[in-house]
Write an enzyme that holds these catalytic residues in place. Structure first.
Site, PDB file in Angstrom:
ATOM      1  N   ARG A   1      69.915  24.802   6.976  1.00 54.27           N
ATOM      2  CA  ARG A   1      68.872  24.677   5.950  1.00 54.27           C
ATOM      3  C   ARG A   1      67.491  24.750   6.602  1.00 54.27           C
ATOM      4  NH1 ARG A   1      72.814  21.112   2.982  1.00 54.27           N
ATOM      5  NH2 ARG A   1      72.313  19.352   4.313  1.00 54.27           N
TER       6      ARG A   1
ATOM      7  N   ASP B   1      74.249  26.138  -9.867  1.00 48.23           N
ATOM      8  CA  ASP B   1      75.442  25.326  -9.608  1.00 48.23           C
ATOM      9  C   ASP B   1      76.159  25.115 -10.941  1.00 48.23           C
ATOM     10  OD1 ASP B   1      76.138  23.394  -6.938  1.00 48.23           O
ATOM     11  OD2 ASP B   1      77.158  22.824  -8.796  1.00 48.23           O
ATOM     12  N   SER B   2      77.474  24.908 -10.856  1.00 51.45           N
ATOM     13  CA  SER B   2      78.215  24.680 -12.099  1.00 51.45           C
ATOM     14  C   SER B   2      78.213  23.205 -12.487  1.00 51.45           C
ATOM     15  CB  SER B   2      79.656  25.177 -11.948  1.00 51.45           C
ATOM     16  OG  SER B   2      80.261  24.501 -10.870  1.00 51.45           O
TER      17      SER B   2
ATOM     18  N   ALA C   1      78.799  30.735 -10.448  1.00 53.30           N
ATOM     19  CA  ALA C   1      78.039  31.579  -9.530  1.00 53.30           C
ATOM     20  C   ALA C   1      78.282  33.074  -9.791  1.00 53.30           C
ATOM     21  CB  ALA C   1      78.416  31.236  -8.099  1.00 53.30           C
TER      22      ALA C   1
ATOM     23  N   ASP D   1      76.681  29.478  -0.659  1.00 55.07           N
ATOM     24  CA  ASP D   1      77.385  28.418   0.077  1.00 55.07           C
ATOM     25  C   ASP D   1      78.478  27.827  -0.803  1.00 55.07           C
ATOM     26  OD1 ASP D   1      78.041  26.446   1.894  1.00 55.07           O
ATOM     27  OD2 ASP D   1      76.343  25.148   1.390  1.00 55.07           O
TER      28      ASP D   1
ATOM     29  N   CYS E   1      83.268  27.497   4.126  1.00 56.66           N
ATOM     30  CA  CYS E   1      83.729  26.243   4.741  1.00 56.66           C
ATOM     31  C   CYS E   1      85.256  26.197   4.751  1.00 56.66           C
ATOM     32  CB  CYS E   1      83.132  25.032   4.038  1.00 56.66           C
ATOM     33  SG  CYS E   1      83.468  24.974   2.279  1.00 56.66           S
TER      34      CYS E   1
END
Ligand code: SAH
Length: 389
Positions: A209, A247-248, A275, A293, A333
């Protein structure tokens, strides 16, 4: 009890890989209860180390020490002290950053234990029964941090797999811990360890970030899978023109608004959406800096192909949103997706999008998330910075 390994299966452990898989065991000598500390030996009977045993898990033992020593309160206290020493060496905490990871499980010689620091509150998560059984020794040892409160954060699936009860609750100190004010890269944030995702924040991306902040001057930013707005806020701090956060989760987006307010940013927009749906409708070539991300797309080996396809589609859409010469930071990730497959996926997405892509920088989780070199399982995060032409 002693776990004796099959011939040829001890090598990873000699190199510091901390897990004994059930398939590597030749025989078990003696008896032990789930969560007990057991000895691990090679086929010739040589002592390798000691660690937590759990017959319920495919990971039959997690080695905590390669020395011939007891796994007890003293060892835990020493490991936590060492973990703190490393963070101090890394400059954590600092005036700019008071949210960081203090203990990263196997990487800090404390398998099954994660401790995150949010200002003067500690969030503890157990991912192995053996560590959970030593929780009081762990809370005692964490006293060196002089926390206002220690919170246990539910381990969810791990607890079920390992066979222990876990709940999100205050275990030491002040009972009514609400939202905790802390700082990351000079940005004011408010974390709710009793309510958020993970232990409250995705601390592993802090250094990435920061990197994004340094590349954001004048940019129109798209922060896809924003959670609490981390990448967008760093970009705005670095002089971005505007940021759109997607974002959801409505709850996550509430944090985004709060963080924008706390830091005095008005040029930030939140969009509650899936997204993919969002990217399908965004104006092509309208962003100068795009961050994607996502949560894990591949949780098990059988999902790997579908997962990679998902990443490819997502990145194709993200590239399409990129103005000519824009920067794209793309992440995964999923531990199962290795760096090579991830880069191959980026190449395939570039073909699908009809755009030329340059890889600029590749990184992973920050240094407060250390991993043993022989333990690729611990290095799950991929962060690839590209330029899209
Ligand atoms: N970038 C964040 C971390 C992202 S974690 C940071 O720096 O802190 C992944 C996020 O994706 C979570 O906030 C989750 O709510 C969100 N998410 C999950 N599925 C989604 C979907 N289908 N569309 C949009 N967001 C989603």
């Amino acid at each position: 009890m002693k776990l004796v390994l099959k011939k040829g299966r001890a090598n990873p452990l000699w190199h510091g890989h901390p897990w004994v898989y059930s398939g590597a065991i030749l025989r078990e000598e003696g008896t032990a209860q789930p969560g007990d500390v057991v000895e691990v030996r090679d086929a010739e009977g040589r002592y390798i180390g000691r660690g937590f045993y759990n017959p319920r898990s495919q990971i039959r033992a997690r080695v905590m020490t390669w020395r011939d020593e007891a796994v007890d309160a003293q060892l835990i206290a020493r490991r936590i002290e060492e973990a703190r020493g490393l963070r101090v060496r890394l400059g954590l905490p600092s005036a700019e950053t008071t949210a960081y990871r203090l203990v990263n499980s196997e990487g800090d010689g404390l398998p099954g234990l994660v401790v995150d620091v949010y200002g003067d509150v500690l969030a503890v998560q157990f991912t192995a029964l053996g560590a959970k059984l030593m929780e009081n020794d762990i809370y005692d040892a964490l006293g060196i941090m002089k926390p206002r409160a220690i919170i246990e954060v539910s381990a969810g699936g791990f607890a079920q797999l390992e066979g222990f009860a876990s709940a999100t609750r205050v275990v030491r100190g002040e009972q009514d811990v609400g939202a905790v004010r802390c700082r990351e890269n000079g940005i004011e944030i408010e974390v709710e360890p009793l309510k958020g995702q993970k232990t409250g924040m995705f601390l592993d991306q802090r250094e990435n970030r920061r990197k994004i902040g340094a590349l954001a001057k004048g940019a129109r930013v798209l922060d896809i899978y924003t959670y609490a707005g981390g990448f967008a806020l760093n970009a705005l701090r670095g002089g971005a023109k505007e940021a759109t956060c997607v974002d959801s989760s409505a709850r996550a987006l509430e944090r985004v608004s709060l963080h924008a307010q706390l830091n005095g940013y008005t040029n930030i927009t939140s969009v509650e959406a899936d997204a993919f749906r969002f990217l399908e409708t965004v104006t092509p070539k309208s962003a100068d800096l795009v961050i994607v991300d996502p949560p894990k797309f591949a949780r098990a080996k059988k999902d790997l192909d579908a997962g990679l396809k998902g990443y490819q589609r997502l990145n194709t859409l993200a590239m399409t949103a990129c103005a000519e010469g824009a920067l794209l930071a793309t992440c995964s990730c999923s531990q199962l997706v290795d760096q090579e497959s991830f880069e191959r996926m980026i190449a395939a997405a570039s073909k699908d999008a009809g755009r030329r892509v340059q890889l600029l920088e590749i990184s992973s989780q920050g240094p407060d998330h250390p991993v043993p070199p022989a333990f690729p399982e611990g290095r799950y995060l991929k962060f690839v910075l590209c330029r899209v032409v």
